[in-house]
Write an enzyme that holds these catalytic residues in place. Structure first.
Site, PDB file in Angstrom:
ATOM      1  N   LEU A  30       0.807  -1.215   0.000  1.00 49.99           N
ATOM      2  CA  LEU A  30       0.000   0.000   0.000  1.00 49.99           C
ATOM      3  C   LEU A  30       0.846   1.273   0.000  1.00 49.99           C
ATOM      4  O   LEU A  30       0.455   2.303  -0.556  1.00 49.99           O
ATOM      5  CB  LEU A  30      -0.926   0.021   1.227  1.00 49.99           C
ATOM      6  CG  LEU A  30      -2.009  -1.063   1.267  1.00 49.99           C
ATOM      7  CD1 LEU A  30      -2.754  -0.989   2.595  1.00 49.99           C
ATOM      8  CD2 LEU A  30      -2.988  -0.880   0.110  1.00 49.99           C
TER       9      LEU A  30
ATOM     10  N   GLY B 259       8.910   6.566   6.385  1.00 50.34           N
ATOM     11  CA  GLY B 259      10.237   6.596   6.986  1.00 50.34           C
ATOM     12  C   GLY B 259      10.485   5.449   7.935  1.00 50.34           C
ATOM     13  O   GLY B 259      11.613   4.986   8.086  1.00 50.34           O
TER      14      GLY B 259
ATOM     15  N   VAL C 275       3.803  -0.607   4.428  1.00 47.93           N
ATOM     16  CA  VAL C 275       2.447  -1.057   4.756  1.00 47.93           C
ATOM     17  C   VAL C 275       1.920  -1.922   3.610  1.00 47.93           C
ATOM     18  O   VAL C 275       2.041  -1.558   2.430  1.00 47.93           O
ATOM     19  CB  VAL C 275       1.511   0.138   4.995  1.00 47.93           C
ATOM     20  CG1 VAL C 275       0.115  -0.344   5.359  1.00 47.93           C
ATOM     21  CG2 VAL C 275       2.056   1.033   6.111  1.00 47.93           C
TER      22      VAL C 275
ATOM     23  N   ASP D  95       3.820  11.566  17.093  1.00 51.61           N
ATOM     24  CA  ASP D  95       4.227  11.685  15.687  1.00 51.61           C
ATOM     25  C   ASP D  95       3.030  12.057  14.813  1.00 51.61           C
ATOM     26  O   ASP D  95       2.778  11.420  13.776  1.00 51.61           O
ATOM     27  CB  ASP D  95       4.862  10.371  15.219  1.00 51.61           C
ATOM     28  CG  ASP D  95       5.583  10.515  13.882  1.00 51.61           C
ATOM     29  OD1 ASP D  95       5.940  11.655  13.518  1.00 51.61           O
ATOM     30  OD2 ASP D  95       5.792   9.496  13.198  1.00 51.61           O
TER      31      ASP D  95
ATOM     32  N   PRO E 155       0.279  14.533   8.577  1.00 48.49           N
ATOM     33  CA  PRO E 155      -0.784  14.164   7.625  1.00 48.49           C
ATOM     34  C   PRO E 155      -0.757  12.697   7.223  1.00 48.49           C
ATOM     35  O   PRO E 155      -1.814  12.097   6.988  1.00 48.49           O
ATOM     36  CB  PRO E 155      -0.496  15.084   6.431  1.00 48.49           C
ATOM     37  CG  PRO E 155       0.172  16.275   7.028  1.00 48.49           C
ATOM     38  CD  PRO E 155       1.019  15.729   8.140  1.00 48.49           C
TER      39      PRO E 155
ATOM     40  N   ASN F 208      -0.227  10.189   9.002  1.00 52.47           N
ATOM     41  CA  ASN F 208      -0.774   9.330  10.059  1.00 52.47           C
ATOM     42  C   ASN F 208      -2.247   9.597  10.329  1.00 52.47           C
ATOM     43  O   ASN F 208      -2.793   9.106  11.318  1.00 52.47           O
ATOM     44  CB  ASN F 208       0.029   9.501  11.346  1.00 52.47           C
ATOM     45  CG  ASN F 208       1.359   8.766  11.298  1.00 52.47           C
ATOM     46  OD1 ASN F 208       1.531   7.827  10.520  1.00 52.47           O
ATOM     47  ND2 ASN F 208       2.307   9.204  12.111  1.00 52.47           N
TER      48      ASN F 208
END
Length: 812
Positions: free
Chosen positions: A24, A28, A32, A142, A145, A147
Site C-alpha cells: 500500500l 520513513g 504497509v 508523531d 498528515p 498518520n
C-alpha cells in the site's frame, strides 16, 4: 540493510496466517501492506518496521508500548489487532482503512488548501481521538498528515500511536540529523525537554495549519531551519495565506502553535470545545448568511511582536555548522562571531544551537548581563552561567562524573553544586599565586568532562560586556579544546572593542597562538534587505523603490531596517487597506538618519507612564525583572502589568525565560542606551539611589553575585557609606575566587571613598596593604612595592609596633 522488495518473503508471514495481497505504501519507519487474516477471514493492514529490534530490552519496550496502544478502542483510532516479529523485524497487524491519508487528500486540492468543512470535520474527529488517548495515558508523538487516514465516508482516523517511543529513539540520518517529521515537532521536543499532551496538540496545530494554508508553518528543505522556526519564529498568519479561514479558526490554530506549552490549550478536551464552537459558527454562516460584509480583523499574534525568520546567512552558517560537525567528531575549536550592533549575531548563535542539538550536542549558555556599568559585572559571570545551565538538567550521578579533581574550586564559583553533591572535600593549600591557575584547571576539567559524556557547544554571547576573569579563563580553556568534543562559540560587537577593553589583549593572544577562528558578520545585501521587508510586512508585492530606500538608508543593518519599518507603520506611512499593507509615496518619506533617531522617535510615541517605566528599567540594565520594576517604580502590580503589555506590543521590550526565571529585556541594547541618554543628569542621581535600594531587596538571598552592581548604584546615587560597604564586600568576594583584577578595582574605589572621610587611618592603611598584596599576586611587582612601601610608612606614622613587626615579618 532494509530492502524494499520484501513482498515475496512476506507472503508466508506468521506461517501463512497473513496472506499479503499488495503493497500500500512506504514511509520513513516502515512499509504497509494490504493482507488477509486467513484465521479470521478479514482484510487487515500490516505495517512492517524497517528498523530491526536487536536487543531483549528493546523488544520488551516495544511490546509494552504496543500493548498500551492496543488497548485503545475508539472510532477515530486505527485499531491494532496483533503484533509479531518476522526476520528480526517487528510488525503490526492493523485495522484496514479503505480510503486515503490526509497528505494524499491535501494534494488533491488547488494549492493544497482543503475546504473548511473537510478540515473542521477532520479536526473534530482527530481531537476526539487525542482526548480519548490522552485520558488513557497514551501520547501519539508523531502526528502528521501521513498518520491521519480519511475513510471513503469522510471519517478521520489516527494511526501509529506511540511508534516513536516504541522504537526508542528518533529517526536519524548517517550524520545524526533528526528527520522525517520536523515539520510538525513541538518546540519542547526539539529542545530535548520531553513531551506531554500539549506537545501532541502543537503537532496537530501544525497539521491543521498546513491543511488550511497549503504549506506547513515553517516550510523548507533544511531540517535545522525548520526546527529553528518551531523554537523561535512565528508562522505567517493563516488569514494572509487563506482569506477564507474564519477568524475564530485562525486564532485557534495559532494558539496551538504557541512556543510555550502553558500558552496552548491545556487539553484536547479544551480544544474540542473550541473546535465545535468554530464549526457551529461556520455552519450558521454558511446555512444562514448574514448579508453583512465581514470585518477585516488583524491576524492573531502573541502579546509581543513576532520575531522575523532569519535571513539567509549561508556562508557564515556553513562555517559554523562545519565547526559543530568537527566537534562531534572530537575535533573541538574556539570560534568568535563578530560584527556591529544589530547585525544578527545572537540570532545566528541561536540557530547554530538548534543545529547542534540536532547533531546530538548538549548546548550550554554563558550570558553576560548588560549592566549600566561594565565594571559592575561579577567575576567569572560567563562560567558561572554555563555551570548553572548544566546544573539545571544534570543528575547528581552525572555531576559526580564530571566534577573533576578540584570540586571545592568549582564550588567557589557556583555554591549550588553542594546542594547536589553534598559534602565536598577541600583543596590542599597552595600559594596565592598558584590558586588562580588551579581554579582555571578545575573549571576547564569540568567543562571538558561534560563534553566526554556528550559533545558540547558552549555559547558565550556579548563578550564586549563580560569581565576580565571570564576572558582569562576562556583563554586557558581554549588551549586544550582541540582534542575534545567541545565547541566554544563567542560573539561580540567589534565596534565596542578598543585597546583598553579587556577583550583586546585576549584576542591578540588567541590569534598569536592560532587558537581562534574568527567569523565576521557583514551587512545584508539589497536582495536580503528586500526579503526582510517582505517578511516583516508578510506580503510579496512591496515596491522595489521602497526596498531600495530602506537598503540605502540603513546600509544593510538588519536591526536598523526592522526598527525603521516598525516606526513607519506607527507613523502610518505604511498603513492597512483592503487587508494589505500600502506605502505612501516613497519620494515623500522622511527617513531618519540613524538607528538611534528611529528608536528615539518610537519611544517618544509612548505615553508618559510607559516612558517613565522604560527610563527606570534602563538604569537596571538590558535585562530586568517585574519584581525589580515594582520596587523601583512604586506603581501598583496591575497597573504595571498593563504598562508592560503595552510596551511588549511595540516590540521595544521582550520577554524571556532563563532557568525558570521570567525576565523582560530591551529589544536591543541600543534601545536601552537611547532611553537612558534621554534621562536628565539631575534625575540620574535619584534613579540610581532608587534602583540600588530596590535591587538590594530583590537580590537579598543571592546578593554575592551583585555586590559590584549595588556598589556602583549607591556611588552614583550619592550614598557613599553604602557604596563603600559594597565595594569592600565585592573586593573580598573577588579575592576569594582569585579574580585579582576585579578585586583590585573594587578595593581601589573603596580606598578613594575612605580617603574622603575623616579618620579611619588604620582601615586605610590595611586597605593599601591589600592592594599591594593583590598586585604582588598579579605579578606586577614594582606597583606592588609602591603600595607596600606606602603602607609601611603609614604604619610607622601610626606607631603601632606590633602591627609593624607583623608587616615586616610578612614582607621581608
Amino acid at each position: 540493510m532494509w530492502r524494499g522488495d520484501l513482498l515475496s518473503s512476506l507472503e508466508h508471514l506468521q506461517n501463512g496466517r497473513y496472506a499479503v495481497l499488495k503493497k500500500l505504501g512506504e514511509g520513513g519507519k516502515g512499509v504497509v501492506y494490504k493482507a488477509r487474516d486467513t484465521a479470521l477471514n478479514r482484510v487487515v493492514a500490516i505495517k512492517m518496521l524497517k528498523s530491526a529490534v536487536l536487543t531483549e530490552e528493546a523488544h520488551s519496550r516495544f511490546t509494552t508500548e504496543a500493548q498500551a496502544v492496543a488497548k485503545l478502542n475508539y472510532p477515530n483510532i486505527v485499531s491494532i489487532y496483533d503484533i509479531g516479529k518476522e526476520d528480526e523485524r517487528q510488525f503490526f497487524v492493523l485495522e484496514f482503512i479503505d480510503g486515503m491519508n490526509l497528505r494524499d487528500l491535501i494534494e488533491t486540492y488547488p494549492e493544497g488548501k482543503c475546504d473548511l468543512q473537510t478540515v473542521l470535520r477532520m479536526a473534530i474527529d482527530i481531537c476526539g481521538a487525542l482526548q480519548y488517548a490522552h485520558s488513557q495515558g497514551v501520547l501519539h508523538r508523531d502526528i502528521k498528515p501521513e498518520n491521519i487516514l480519511i475513510t471513503e465516508g469522510g471519517t478521520a482516523k489516527l494511526m501509529d500511536f506511540g511508534l516513536a517511543k516504541m522504537l526508542g529513539k528518533p529517526s536519524v540520518t548517517q550524520e545524526g540529523i533528526i528527520v522525517g517529521t520536523v515539520a510538525y515537532v513541538a518546540p519542547e521536543i526539539a529542545l530535548g525537554k520531553g513531551a506531554d499532551a500539549r506537545s501532541d496538540l502543537y503537532s496537530f496545530g501544525a497539521v491543521l495549519y498546513e491543511s488550511l494554508a497549503g504549506k506547513p508553518p515553517f516550510p523548507g528543505e533544511d531540517p535545522v531551519k525548520i526546527i529553528f522556526g518551531h523554537i523561535h519564529d512565528y508562522p505567517v498568519s493563516l488569514t494572509r495565506l487563506n482569506p477564507k479561514v474564519p477568524q475564530a479558526l485562525a486564532v485557534c490554530v495559532m494558539k496551538l502553535l504557541e512556543k510555550e506549552p502553558e500558552k496552548r490549550y491545556q487539553s484536547a478536551t479544551d480544544l474540542l470545545m473550541v473546535l465545535r464552537e468554530v464549526a457551529e459558527g461556520y455552519l450558521r454562516e454558511v446555512l444562514v448568511p448574514s448579508g453583512k460584509p465581514s470585518a477585516v480583523v488583524p491576524s492573531p499574534r502573541p502579546s509581543g511582536v513576532r520575531e522575523i525568520q532569519l535571513i539567509d546567512r549561508a556562508e557564515e552558517m556553513n562555517l559554523l555548522r562545519g565547526a559543530v560537525d568537527r566537534a562531534v567528531r572530537g575535533e573541538g575549536s574556539l570560534v568568535f562571531l563578530y560584527g556591529e550592533a544589530g547585525i544578527g549575531k545572537t540570532r545566528l548563535t541561536r540557530e547554530l544551537g538548534a543545529y547542534a542539538r540536532l547533531r546530538g550536542m548538549q548546548v550550554l549558555y554563558g550570558r553576560c548581563p548588560a549592566l549600566f556599568r561594565m565594571d559592575g559585572v561579577p567575576p567569572y559571570v560567563l562560567w558561572n552561567e554555563v555551570i548553572k545551565d548544566y546544573l539545571e538538567t544534570c543528575t547528581p550521578e552525572q555531576l559526580y562524573r564530571v566534577i573533576g579533581y578540584y570540586p571545592a574550586e568549582v564550588c567557589k564559583l557556583v555554591p549550588e553544586i553542594k546542594q547536589k553533591l553534598g559534602m565536598i572535600p577541600q583543596s590542599l593549600p597552595i600559594s596565592p599565586e598558584q590558586e588562580r591557575d588551579r581554579l582555571f584547571e578545575a573549571v576547564s576539567q569540568f567543562v571538558t568532562n561534560i563534553s566526554k559524556e556528550t559533545p558540547l557547544l558552549v555559547v558565550l554571547d556579548d563578550l564586549q560586556w563580560t569581565d576580565q576573569s571570564s576572558l582569562l579563563l576562556l583563554h586557558y580553556l581554549a588551549r586544550s579544546v582541540d582534542k575534545a568534543s567541545l565547541l566554544l562559540l563567542g560573539a561580540y560587537r567589534d565596534t565596542d572593542i578598543d585597546d583598553r577593553h579587556p577583550l583586546s589583549p585576549v584576542l591578540t593572544e588567541l590569534n598569536r597562538e592560532r587558537l581562534l577562528q574568527p567569523v565576521a558578520l557583514k551587512r545584508m545585501s539589497f536582495d536580503e534587505v528586500s526579503e526582510m521587508v517582505r517578511q516583516i510586512l508578510e506580503q510579496d508585492d512591496v515596491p522595489r523603490e521602497f526596498c531600495e530606500l530602506v537598503y540605502e538608508r540603513t546600509r544593510g543593518n538588519p536591526f536598523f531596517a526592522e526598527e525603521v519599518i516598525k516606526s513607519l507603520k506607527e507613523e502610518e506611512v505604511i498603513y492597512r487597506e483592503d487587508n494589505r499593507w500600502k506605502i505612501k509615496e516613497v519620494a515623500k518619506i522622511e527617513f531618519p538618519k540613524t538607528v538611534k533617531s528611529v528608536i528615539k522617535n518610537r519611544t517618544s510615541r509612548l505615553d508618559d507612564d510607559c516612558q517613565n517605566v522604560l527610563a527606570m528599567a534602563s538604569f537596571v540594565g538590558n535585562d530586568f525583572t517585574f519584581e525589580a520594576l515594582l520596587g523601583i517604580t512604586g506603581i501598583g502590580e496591575d497597573k504595571l502589568l498593563e504598562l508592560m503589555e503595552k510596551m511588549l506590543k511595540t516590540g521595544l521590550i521582550r520577554e524571556k525565560v532563563i532557568r525558570g526565571e521570567d525576565l523582560y529585556c530591551f529589544a536591543d541594547i541600543m534601545v536601552r542606551d537611547v532611553v537612558h541618554e534621554e534621562v536628565s543628569h539631575l534625575r540620574h542621581k535619584k534613579l540610581h539611589a532608587a534602583v540600588g535600594t530596590a535591587l538590594e531587596k530583590v537580590y537579598d538571598k543571592r546578593i554575592d553575585g551583585h555586590l559590584g552592581e549595588l556598589a556602583y548604584h549607591f556611588l552614583e546615587g550619592g550614598n557613599k557609606d553604602k557604596a563603600l560597604d559594597y565595594f569592600l564586600k565585592a573586593g573580598e568576594r573577588a579575592q576569594k575566587i582569585y579574580a585579582y583584577d576585579e578585586a583590585f578595582s573594587y578595593l581601589q574605589h573603596a580606598l578613594t571613598l575612605l580617603e574622603e572621610k575623616e579618620g579611619n587611618l588604620e582601615q586605610k592603611v590595611r586597605l593599601i596593604e591589600r592592594l599591594g598584596e593583590l598586585k604582588w599576586w598579579m605579578g606586577e611587582l614594582e606597583v606592588s612595592m609602591e603600595y607596600l612601601n606606602k603602607s609601611l610608612d603609614s604604619w610607622n606614622q601610626l606607631k603601632d609596633k606590633k602591627t609593624l613587626q607583623g608587616f615586616i615579618r610578612k614582607w621581608h
